[in-house]
Design a protein around this motif. Sequence first.
Motif, PDB file in Angstrom:
ATOM      1  N   UNK A 185      -2.065  -7.516   4.374  1.00  0.00           N
ATOM      2  CA  UNK A 185      -2.168  -5.795   5.347  1.00  0.00           C
ATOM      3  C   UNK A 185      -2.365  -4.769   4.597  1.00  0.00           C
ATOM      4  N   UNK A 186      -2.484  -4.110   3.616  1.00  0.00           N
ATOM      5  CA  UNK A 186      -3.115  -2.938   2.666  1.00  0.00           C
ATOM      6  C   UNK A 186      -4.736  -3.095   3.027  1.00  0.00           C
ATOM      7  N   UNK A 187      -5.204  -4.416   2.631  1.00  0.00           N
ATOM      8  CA  UNK A 187      -6.783  -4.330   2.280  1.00  0.00           C
ATOM      9  C   UNK A 187      -6.975  -4.492   4.306  1.00  0.00           C
ATOM     10  N   UNK A 188      -6.574  -5.086   4.554  1.00  0.00           N
ATOM     11  CA  UNK A 188      -6.742  -4.958   6.399  1.00  0.00           C
ATOM     12  C   UNK A 188      -6.161  -3.848   7.187  1.00  0.00           C
ATOM     13  N   UNK A 189      -5.618  -3.091   6.758  1.00  0.00           N
ATOM     14  CA  UNK A 189      -5.924  -1.438   7.004  1.00  0.00           C
ATOM     15  C   UNK A 189      -5.919  -0.437   6.470  1.00  0.00           C
ATOM     16  N   UNK A 195      -3.002  -0.441  -1.934  1.00  0.00           N
ATOM     17  CA  UNK A 195      -3.305  -1.500  -1.973  1.00  0.00           C
ATOM     18  C   UNK A 195      -2.425  -1.216  -3.420  1.00  0.00           C
ATOM     19  N   UNK A 196      -3.118  -0.183  -4.770  1.00  0.00           N
ATOM     20  CA  UNK A 196      -2.163  -0.118  -6.078  1.00  0.00           C
ATOM     21  C   UNK A 196      -0.571  -0.389  -5.421  1.00  0.00           C
ATOM     22  N   UNK A 197      -0.105  -0.145  -4.540  1.00  0.00           N
ATOM     23  CA  UNK A 197       1.148  -0.388  -5.036  1.00  0.00           C
ATOM     24  C   UNK A 197       2.086  -1.318  -4.199  1.00  0.00           C
ATOM     25  N   UNK A 198       1.108  -2.363  -3.585  1.00  0.00           N
ATOM     26  CA  UNK A 198       1.257  -4.097  -2.922  1.00  0.00           C
ATOM     27  C   UNK A 198       1.056  -4.650  -3.895  1.00  0.00           C
ATOM     28  N   UNK A 199      -0.010  -4.304  -5.344  1.00  0.00           N
ATOM     29  CA  UNK A 199      -0.299  -5.238  -6.102  1.00  0.00           C
ATOM     30  C   UNK A 199       1.238  -4.857  -7.869  1.00  0.00           C
ATOM     31  N   UNK A 200       1.364  -3.326  -7.407  1.00  0.00           N
ATOM     32  CA  UNK A 200       2.388  -2.829  -8.619  1.00  0.00           C
ATOM     33  C   UNK A 200       3.239  -4.073  -7.751  1.00  0.00           C
ATOM     34  N   UNK A 201       3.727  -3.963  -6.480  1.00  0.00           N
ATOM     35  CA  UNK A 201       5.669  -5.088  -6.235  1.00  0.00           C
ATOM     36  C   UNK A 201       5.324  -5.886  -5.773  1.00  0.00           C
TER      37      UNK A 201
END
Length: 165
Positions: free
Chosen positions: A140-144, A126-132
Amino acid sequence: MRIFTEAANMHFFSLPGLIAVILIVIPNLLLMRKASATKPDDLETASLKVSRMEFWSRFMLNLVLPLMGYTPLGNYWMYAAIVILVLYYICWIRFAVGGCFYPDIYLKSFLGIPVPIDIFNVLYFTVVSIWLCNFLALVLSVDYAVCRMISASKAYQDLKTRQYI
């Protein structure tokens, strides 16, 4: 928030995304084969539908992070991802030192956090998705995360009733 407006700045490859995916997979590749020897065959996890959603969301997440590049947000998100990754590695090291006993993945808390390997895994994505600034990866990270936590809580409850602790 810039994560929602970065579509115009998209490019086809993200080296930080590729590195992020590789770093989170390393402990799994090194230790899960050894741990699978002590995995109960009848371990109860989430339903087949949730398990499939978890698999596909993680699979797509591992593709989307390196293949969709955006301009990263500030370094504080990167530092947060690094801290979470270090905590994740500490949990895996503790697991390896403890003999790679599969139920420990779910039953040993860390810093008061239950199922820490799974918690740090989903937080990291989740944090990597926000950072990038990768909105699709964030979805997808929230669903995962939801699917992984449902499955982990079911496994935790099942193993807890078996008196491993």
